[in-house]
Motif scaffolding. Structure first.
Motif, PDB file in Angstrom:
ATOM      1  N   PHE B  51       0.837  -1.202   0.000  1.00  0.00           N
ATOM      2  CA  PHE B  51       0.000   0.000   0.000  1.00  0.00           C
ATOM      3  C   PHE B  51       0.875   1.257   0.000  1.00  0.00           C
ATOM      4  CE2 PHE B  51      -3.948  -2.165   0.582  1.00  0.00           C
ATOM      5  CZ  PHE B  51      -3.653  -3.271   1.368  1.00  0.00           C
ATOM      6  N   LYS B  52       1.874   1.259  -0.847  1.00  0.00           N
ATOM      7  CA  LYS B  52       2.799   2.382  -1.069  1.00  0.00           C
ATOM      8  C   LYS B  52       3.781   2.606   0.080  1.00  0.00           C
ATOM      9  CE  LYS B  52      -0.188   5.624  -1.644  1.00  0.00           C
ATOM     10  NZ  LYS B  52      -0.660   7.008  -1.873  1.00  0.00           N
ATOM     11  N   GLU B  53       3.698   1.839   1.133  1.00  0.00           N
ATOM     12  CA  GLU B  53       4.621   2.008   2.251  1.00  0.00           C
ATOM     13  C   GLU B  53       5.703   0.932   2.208  1.00  0.00           C
ATOM     14  OE1 GLU B  53       2.792   5.309   3.278  1.00  0.00           O
ATOM     15  OE2 GLU B  53       4.486   4.531   4.446  1.00  0.00           O
ATOM     16  N   GLN B  54       6.928   1.356   2.384  1.00  0.00           N
ATOM     17  CA  GLN B  54       8.012   0.387   2.377  1.00  0.00           C
ATOM     18  C   GLN B  54       7.949  -0.428   3.661  1.00  0.00           C
ATOM     19  OE1 GLN B  54      11.964   1.741   1.143  1.00  0.00           O
ATOM     20  NE2 GLN B  54      12.871   0.434   2.683  1.00  0.00           N
ATOM     21  N   THR B  55       7.839  -1.730   3.521  1.00  0.00           N
ATOM     22  CA  THR B  55       7.735  -2.590   4.690  1.00  0.00           C
ATOM     23  C   THR B  55       8.951  -3.490   4.877  1.00  0.00           C
ATOM     24  OG1 THR B  55       6.542  -4.233   3.384  1.00  0.00           O
ATOM     25  CG2 THR B  55       5.222  -2.660   4.634  1.00  0.00           C
ATOM     26  N   GLU B  56       9.799  -3.518   3.874  1.00  0.00           N
ATOM     27  CA  GLU B  56      10.986  -4.350   4.018  1.00  0.00           C
ATOM     28  C   GLU B  56      12.128  -3.776   3.202  1.00  0.00           C
ATOM     29  OE1 GLU B  56      10.005  -8.346   4.327  1.00  0.00           O
ATOM     30  OE2 GLU B  56      12.022  -9.123   4.087  1.00  0.00           O
ATOM     31  N   ASN B  57      13.276  -3.743   3.825  1.00  0.00           N
ATOM     32  CA  ASN B  57      14.509  -3.332   3.160  1.00  0.00           C
ATOM     33  C   ASN B  57      15.541  -4.370   3.574  1.00  0.00           C
ATOM     34  OD1 ASN B  57      17.049  -2.344   2.595  1.00  0.00           O
ATOM     35  ND2 ASN B  57      16.543  -0.239   3.101  1.00  0.00           N
ATOM     36  N   ASN B  58      15.866  -5.231   2.640  1.00  0.00           N
ATOM     37  CA  ASN B  58      16.684  -6.400   2.985  1.00  0.00           C
ATOM     38  C   ASN B  58      18.169  -6.095   3.005  1.00  0.00           C
ATOM     39  OD1 ASN B  58      15.286  -8.661   3.749  1.00  0.00           O
ATOM     40  ND2 ASN B  58      15.938  -9.874   2.020  1.00  0.00           N
ATOM     41  N   SER B  59      18.577  -5.153   3.866  1.00  0.00           N
ATOM     42  CA  SER B  59      19.999  -4.810   4.003  1.00  0.00           C
ATOM     43  C   SER B  59      20.606  -4.428   2.660  1.00  0.00           C
ATOM     44  CB  SER B  59      20.782  -5.991   4.608  1.00  0.00           C
ATOM     45  OG  SER B  59      20.252  -6.353   5.850  1.00  0.00           O
ATOM     46  N   VAL B  60      19.878  -3.630   1.932  1.00  0.00           N
ATOM     47  CA  VAL B  60      20.350  -3.220   0.605  1.00  0.00           C
ATOM     48  C   VAL B  60      21.218  -1.971   0.757  1.00  0.00           C
ATOM     49  CG1 VAL B  60      19.615  -2.482  -1.687  1.00  0.00           C
ATOM     50  CG2 VAL B  60      18.248  -4.146  -0.415  1.00  0.00           C
ATOM     51  N   PRO B  61      22.353  -1.914   0.057  1.00  0.00           N
ATOM     52  CA  PRO B  61      23.213  -0.717   0.153  1.00  0.00           C
ATOM     53  C   PRO B  61      22.466   0.539  -0.252  1.00  0.00           C
ATOM     54  CG  PRO B  61      24.355  -2.511  -0.959  1.00  0.00           C
ATOM     55  CD  PRO B  61      22.943  -2.956  -0.799  1.00  0.00           C
ATOM     56  N   SER B  62      22.882   1.648   0.318  1.00  0.00           N
ATOM     57  CA  SER B  62      22.172   2.907   0.081  1.00  0.00           C
ATOM     58  C   SER B  62      22.337   3.424  -1.341  1.00  0.00           C
ATOM     59  CB  SER B  62      22.668   3.966   1.069  1.00  0.00           C
ATOM     60  OG  SER B  62      24.061   4.165   0.910  1.00  0.00           O
ATOM     61  N   ARG B  63      23.216   2.830  -2.126  1.00  0.00           N
ATOM     62  CA  ARG B  63      23.337   3.258  -3.525  1.00  0.00           C
ATOM     63  C   ARG B  63      22.113   2.819  -4.337  1.00  0.00           C
ATOM     64  NH1 ARG B  63      27.237  -0.731  -2.572  1.00  0.00           N
ATOM     65  NH2 ARG B  63      27.061  -2.639  -3.844  1.00  0.00           N
ATOM     66  N   PHE B  64      21.260   1.992  -3.732  1.00  0.00           N
ATOM     67  CA  PHE B  64      19.964   1.639  -4.316  1.00  0.00           C
ATOM     68  C   PHE B  64      18.883   2.347  -3.496  1.00  0.00           C
ATOM     69  CE2 PHE B  64      21.237  -1.701  -7.181  1.00  0.00           C
ATOM     70  CZ  PHE B  64      22.408  -2.195  -6.630  1.00  0.00           C
ATOM     71  N   SER B  65      18.057   3.117  -4.159  1.00  0.00           N
ATOM     72  CA  SER B  65      17.050   3.901  -3.452  1.00  0.00           C
ATOM     73  C   SER B  65      15.695   3.687  -4.117  1.00  0.00           C
ATOM     74  CB  SER B  65      17.427   5.377  -3.482  1.00  0.00           C
ATOM     75  OG  SER B  65      16.397   6.160  -2.928  1.00  0.00           O
ATOM     76  N   PRO B  66      14.741   3.045  -3.426  1.00  0.00           N
ATOM     77  CA  PRO B  66      13.434   2.819  -4.036  1.00  0.00           C
ATOM     78  C   PRO B  66      12.505   4.006  -3.835  1.00  0.00           C
ATOM     79  CG  PRO B  66      13.487   1.782  -1.902  1.00  0.00           C
ATOM     80  CD  PRO B  66      14.829   2.444  -2.079  1.00  0.00           C
ATOM     81  N   GLU B  67      11.513   4.070  -4.721  1.00  0.00           N
ATOM     82  CA  GLU B  67      10.480   5.083  -4.589  1.00  0.00           C
ATOM     83  C   GLU B  67       9.172   4.507  -5.092  1.00  0.00           C
ATOM     84  OE1 GLU B  67      11.017   8.451  -7.121  1.00  0.00           O
ATOM     85  OE2 GLU B  67       9.218   9.473  -6.409  1.00  0.00           O
ATOM     86  N   CYS B  68       8.112   4.712  -4.331  1.00  0.00           N
ATOM     87  CA  CYS B  68       6.798   4.205  -4.727  1.00  0.00           C
ATOM     88  C   CYS B  68       5.792   5.350  -4.611  1.00  0.00           C
ATOM     89  CB  CYS B  68       6.390   3.032  -3.836  1.00  0.00           C
ATOM     90  SG  CYS B  68       4.898   2.172  -4.377  1.00  0.00           S
TER      91      CYS B  68
END
Lengths: 116, 113
Positions: B51-68
């Protein structure tokens, strides 16, 4: 520990023969779902078949059937009458819980090659 | 046509570049995902949006940035990537409570040079 194990990196099958792709899983959740996906060389992941942990019968979808052995925690995919177009990577996946909120966890996959 | 569209299909970028991957679904699904697929490794879950809210970030490096920005669109912004980030990036969507798993896009094949 791996939740999904696919022990066959590659498999060969003669056209028109049946083939079984192995998958074992690990979970302590009594409610879970098991999925198989096909990935051709184009990269797209195609959903094939689903088995719920409480389903009494093995799932079937056309030429695909799932040999679900709950006590052994295995969910092998059986493809009958193999076709050349079945050559692809096949992934087994699991979702724990029954709310649909938990992400799918995938195995490493099995590359199937169908030989004419 | 899978119902989930990813663009671009292929991307080559230098380590100092900034680029974005786009994913779009009009299936009415309320969850979207980014997965990374490297050679000889299982699909790695990167991000989950419910529902547009980020609920999981699997220890991904900050050079990857999601947006919904909405329930139909998902982006993955990339900056200062490393060669080991070269992979197939797959977007998927699903509907909570449904048992048919995910609908995947065709992926973006990323090469970092």
């Amino acid at each position: 520990a791996q939740k999904i194990t696919q022990t066959q990196p590659g498999m060969f099958v003669q056209e028109k023969e049946a083939v079984t792709l192995d998958c074992t899983y690990d979970t302590s959740d009594p409610s879970y779902g098991l999925f198989w996906y096909k990935q051709p060389s184009s990269g797209e992941m195609i959903f094939l078949i689903y088995q719920g942990s409480y389903d009494q019968q093995n799932a079937t979808e056309g030429r695909y059937s799932l040999n679900f052995q709950k006590a052994r925690k295995s969910a092998n995919l059986v493809i009958s009458a193999s076709q050349l177009g079945d050559s692809a990577m096949y992934f087994c996946a699991m979702r724990e819980g029954n709310s649909g909120n938990t992400p799918l966890v995938f195995g490493k996959g099995t590359r199937l090659s169908v030989i004419a | 046509e899978t119902g989930v569209t990813q663009t671009p299909r292929h991307l080559v970028m230098g380590m100092t570049n900034k680029k974005s991957l786009k994913c779009e679904q009009h299936l009415g699904h309320n969850a979207m995902y980014w997965y990374k697929q490297s050679a000889k490794k299982p699909l790695e879950l990167m991000f989950v949006y419910n529902f547009k809210e980020q609920t999981e970030n699997n220890s991904v490096p900050s050079r990857f940035s999601p947006e919904c920005p909405n329930s139909s669109h998902l982006f993955l912004h990339l900056h200062t990537l490393q060669p080991e980030d070269s992979a197939l990036y797959l977007c998927a969507s699903s509907q909570h409570g449904k048992t048919n798993g995910y609908t995947f896009g065709s992926g973006t094949r990323l090469t970092v040079v």
